[in-house]
Scaffold this motif. Structure first.
Motif, PDB file in Angstrom:
ATOM      1  N   PRO B  68       9.732  17.298  22.423  1.00 44.24           N
ATOM      2  CA  PRO B  68       8.692  16.890  23.354  1.00 44.24           C
ATOM      3  C   PRO B  68       9.113  15.759  24.296  1.00 44.24           C
ATOM      4  N   ASP B 127       3.026  20.829  29.592  1.00 43.02           N
ATOM      5  CA  ASP B 127       2.928  19.398  29.359  1.00 43.02           C
ATOM      6  C   ASP B 127       1.718  18.925  30.139  1.00 43.02           C
ATOM      7  N   THR B 185       1.769  12.053  22.176  1.00 34.68           N
ATOM      8  CA  THR B 185       2.522  13.116  22.841  1.00 34.68           C
ATOM      9  C   THR B 185       1.777  13.618  24.060  1.00 34.68           C
ATOM     10  N   ASN B 187       3.020  16.711  25.242  1.00 37.35           N
ATOM     11  CA  ASN B 187       3.426  18.103  25.221  1.00 37.35           C
ATOM     12  C   ASN B 187       2.348  18.924  24.509  1.00 37.35           C
ATOM     13  N   ASP B 190       3.406  20.242  21.074  1.00 33.90           N
ATOM     14  CA  ASP B 190       3.535  19.144  20.121  1.00 33.90           C
ATOM     15  C   ASP B 190       2.149  18.630  19.730  1.00 33.90           C
ATOM     16  N   ARG B 194       0.040  17.962  16.102  1.00 34.34           N
ATOM     17  CA  ARG B 194      -0.340  16.605  15.705  1.00 34.34           C
ATOM     18  C   ARG B 194      -1.850  16.388  15.589  1.00 34.34           C
ATOM     19  N   ILE B 498       4.151  27.475  19.895  1.00 34.39           N
ATOM     20  CA  ILE B 498       4.723  26.211  19.394  1.00 34.39           C
ATOM     21  C   ILE B 498       6.181  26.419  19.008  1.00 34.39           C
ATOM     22  N   MET B 502       8.964  24.078  20.542  1.00 38.61           N
ATOM     23  CA  MET B 502       9.518  23.048  19.665  1.00 38.61           C
ATOM     24  C   MET B 502      10.742  23.536  18.883  1.00 38.61           C
ATOM     25  N   GLY B 507      10.352  20.999  15.843  1.00 34.74           N
ATOM     26  CA  GLY B 507      10.465  19.723  16.541  1.00 34.74           C
ATOM     27  C   GLY B 507      11.554  18.849  15.954  1.00 34.74           C
ATOM     28  N   GLU B 509      11.203  16.180  13.950  1.00 40.36           N
ATOM     29  CA  GLU B 509      10.941  15.382  12.757  1.00 40.36           C
ATOM     30  C   GLU B 509      11.701  15.902  11.554  1.00 40.36           C
TER      31      GLU B 509
END
Lengths: 124, 509
Positions: B68, B127, B185, B187, B190, B194, B498, B502, B507, B509
């Motif tokens: 992101p 975005d 974020t 994005n 993203d 979240r 997603i 991502m 992503g 993480e």
């Protein structure tokens, strides 16, 4: 600092909205400007308020503040500045073409018949 | 990475400066370049449509920054469909503008390209700060187009339009700030991941931000109570500009369809279904108010403007049901209502240049091509009011069908059916006044030099093409719906979107 910032955003928004609701385009433009100031300060605060924290990597920094809202504010300032300029130019042109800076669609001195004629004219 | 995805933004972005710099004084060159760009854009959009239908959602990372952190563009069926619709509409309406409108002010073609750049960008971006930027791009261009041709009343309506949209932009920024402050974020993909993790104490902030965004998109989509800018703007803009603006309300609808099922859908835990209690009532009110406006309209452009509000109400009713079936009906209706609204503005424009009293709903003198224009109006009215056999009927039928299981189906059915009746009455009244009644005492068109009665033929070709597109939309509804249903399924499978953005790992993480 939080109180100062929050009250500044609040006062500017309130004044901006009040001015936006006026009938003349000049005050409306002022209202837009105040509203965009309030928005910018608000966006800035979204990265949390912090003192002595650099947004970019520095050798002696213990913590960093979020650089993204600052970048967003920069973009927002540029855009709102340009947009305000557009609004001023359009308001000026409207003033020059119609002779008053009232924002309302009804001509200030027109009879209903003239209004209808103007509506027909403008769709031409 | 599929580099073709960025071309719908790059092509107009390059073409517009060329038009300003090289073709400033040469209308013929500007027209050739502009038409070439429009044709190229349609080919490009069609190619992307094919690509989107054989592949899962594709991501384009600008500057190769991974999401992101960087800005991403995402191409899926929904965005490809919107790109094709925008390209098709702009090509056909541009034909109309070549009939003379483009010469009545400066930089018409350049502004047109910038407008398309903003619209295409809004359809592609993944975005939401970037979405804000593309909204601004399309708005700046639309301010210029809105006052194209000049005139006191038009400029005045333009000022109102600018002010409303500047307030909308401020709200957009505040909403973006609120959402960023609790999710960290910008994005969309993203964000979808979240939303679940937001702390309970912060959830109210997230919801405020999301609902503010809904309101901003509602302003774009002319939903009641923030619809009031539309009649003045569309009613006073030049005919081809109003016709192109028919896609702008759909940008609002697209944004709602993009963001809310993705980030606030079933997987969003406590935040799922956030827009549901607000969108449906607003949409039904919009529909009712739009069709009452159709009854009260005093000119053909006003009639068309309120018909746009009404059709946005129908569209958002289907969107507000937030189910795959209703969304596929909504997408079909979106295609139909964009084309039908555009053709109505073009017809109103053609009528108003032929009559001394403009497009006002009053009997006037006989005018050139009256039979042809009356036939065009008749077909457009059938389509827009949703009478058989044209696409409006199919669209409304599918929306009614998809609403059957909903808890408030009675309301939806009642409002859609009664408002259709109002629409038929309003259009019947308008059409019979303008095209059937003649008033021998009415003043004739002032310019009466020989040949002035002969109008350029391109506008009529453009109107005919749009109507033909509506007929094709009806004839090929079956295969089209098969494709659209898959697009709707894709909207309600956010995990694929997603994944595309991502990466498989979900992503960084």
């Amino acid at each position: 600092m939080e109180f100062l910032l929050a009250s500044a955003v609040g006062v500017m928004t309130a004044a901006g909205v009040y001015l936006l609701l006026r009938a003349r385009t000049f005050t409306v433009v002022l209202g837009l400007t105040l509203l965009s100031y309030a928005t910018n300060v608000f966006l800035f605060a979204m990265g949390r308020l912090a003192i002595d924290r650099p947004p970019v990597i520095a050798a002696d920094a213990s913590a960093y503040s979020d650089p993204l809202p600052q970048a967003l504010v920069l973009t927002a300032i540029v855009i709102s500045f340009g947009m305000t300029a557009v609004a001023v130019v359009m308001a000026l042109r409207s003033f020059l073409e119609s002779g008053d800076d009232l924002g309302a669609m009804t001509p200030s001195s027109g009879t209903p018949a003239q209004m209808v004629a103007e509506v027909g004219e403008s769709s031409r | 990475m599929n580099h073709w995805i960025i071309l719908p933004i790059l092509l107009p972005a390059v073409m517009a400066p060329i038009l300003v710099l090289a073709a400033r004084h040469d209308l013929v060159l500007a027209r050739v370049l502009s038409m070439a760009a429009a044709v190229l854009m349609l080919v490009l959009a069609a190619a992307l449509l094919v690509s989107a239908s054989v592949q899962p959602p594709q991501m384009y990372a600008l500057g190769d920054w991974p999401a992101p952190f960087g800005i991403v563009l995402v191409l899926d069926r929904l965005s490809a469909l919107m790109l094709v619709l925008a390209a098709l509409l702009s090509l056909i309406v541009l034909l109309y503008a070549l009939g003379g409108w483009d010469g009545r002010g400066r930089h018409f073609h350049a502004l047109w390209q910038f407008q398309l750049m903003g619209i295409n960008g809004a359809f592609l971006t993944g975005d939401f700060f970037n979405l804000f930027v593309f909204f601004e791009v399309l708005l700046i261009a639309s301010y210029g187009l809105m006052v194209h041709g000049g005139g006191a009343l038009r400029v005045r309506a333009g000022v109102q339009y600018v002010v409303v949209n500047l307030v909308g932009s401020s709200l957009f920024l505040i909403a973006v700030g609120l959402i960023y402050s609790v999710t960290g974020t910008l994005n969309m993909a993203d964000l979808a991941g979240r939303v679940v993790e937001v702390a309970d104490g912060d959830r109210a902030i997230l919801h405020t931000g999301a609902l503010l965004l809904l309101m901003v998109f509602g302003i774009k989509a002319a939903l009641v109570p923030v619809h009031f800018w539309l009649p003045g703007t569309y009613g006073n803009a030049a005919a081809p500009v109003a016709a192109l603006f028919a896609i702008m309300t759909k940008v609002g609808a697209y944004s709602i369809l993009r963001l809310f099922p993705l980030a606030f859908g079933e997987g969003a835990g406590l935040s799922s279904g956030l827009a549901v209690p607000w969108l449906l009532p607003a949409a039904l009110l919009t529909l009712a108010l739009g069709m009452i406006g159709v009854l009260a309209a005093r000119s053909l452009t006003q009639l068309a403007s309120f018909a746009v509000i009404g059709s946005m109400g129908t569209l958002m009713t289907a969107v507000g049901l937030f189910s795959p079936q209703a969304t596929s009906a909504a997408l079909y209706y979106l295609l139909h209502s964009t084309l039908a609204a555009a053709v109505l503005f073009l017809i109103a424009g053609e009528v108003s240049v032929r009559r001394a009293c403009g497009d006002r709903l009053a009997p006037g003198e006989g005018f050139a091509d009256r039979g042809l224009l009356a036939a065009f109006f008749f077909v457009a009215a059938i389509a827009l009011c949703g009478m058989p056999p044209l696409s409006g009927f199919l669209g409304k039928l599918m929306i009614l069908d998809s609403a059957r299981g909903a808890s408030n189906a009675v309301w939806i059915w009642a409002v859609i059916l009664v408002s259709s009746l109002l629409c038929i009455i309003g259009f019947g009244r308008a059409g019979s006044t303008v095209f059937w009644k003649t008033d021998p005492a009415a003043p004739a068109l002032a310019v009466d030099v020989p040949g002035s009665r002969r109008r350029p033929v391109l506008p009529l070709v453009s109107i005919g093409t749009l109507l033909a597109a509506l007929v094709l939309l009806t004839a090929f509804a079956g295969p089209l719906m098969g494709w659209i249903e898959q697009a709707a399924t894709q909207i309600y499978q956010p995990e694929r979107y997603i994944d595309a953005v991502m990466g498989e790992a979900g992503g960084y993480e």
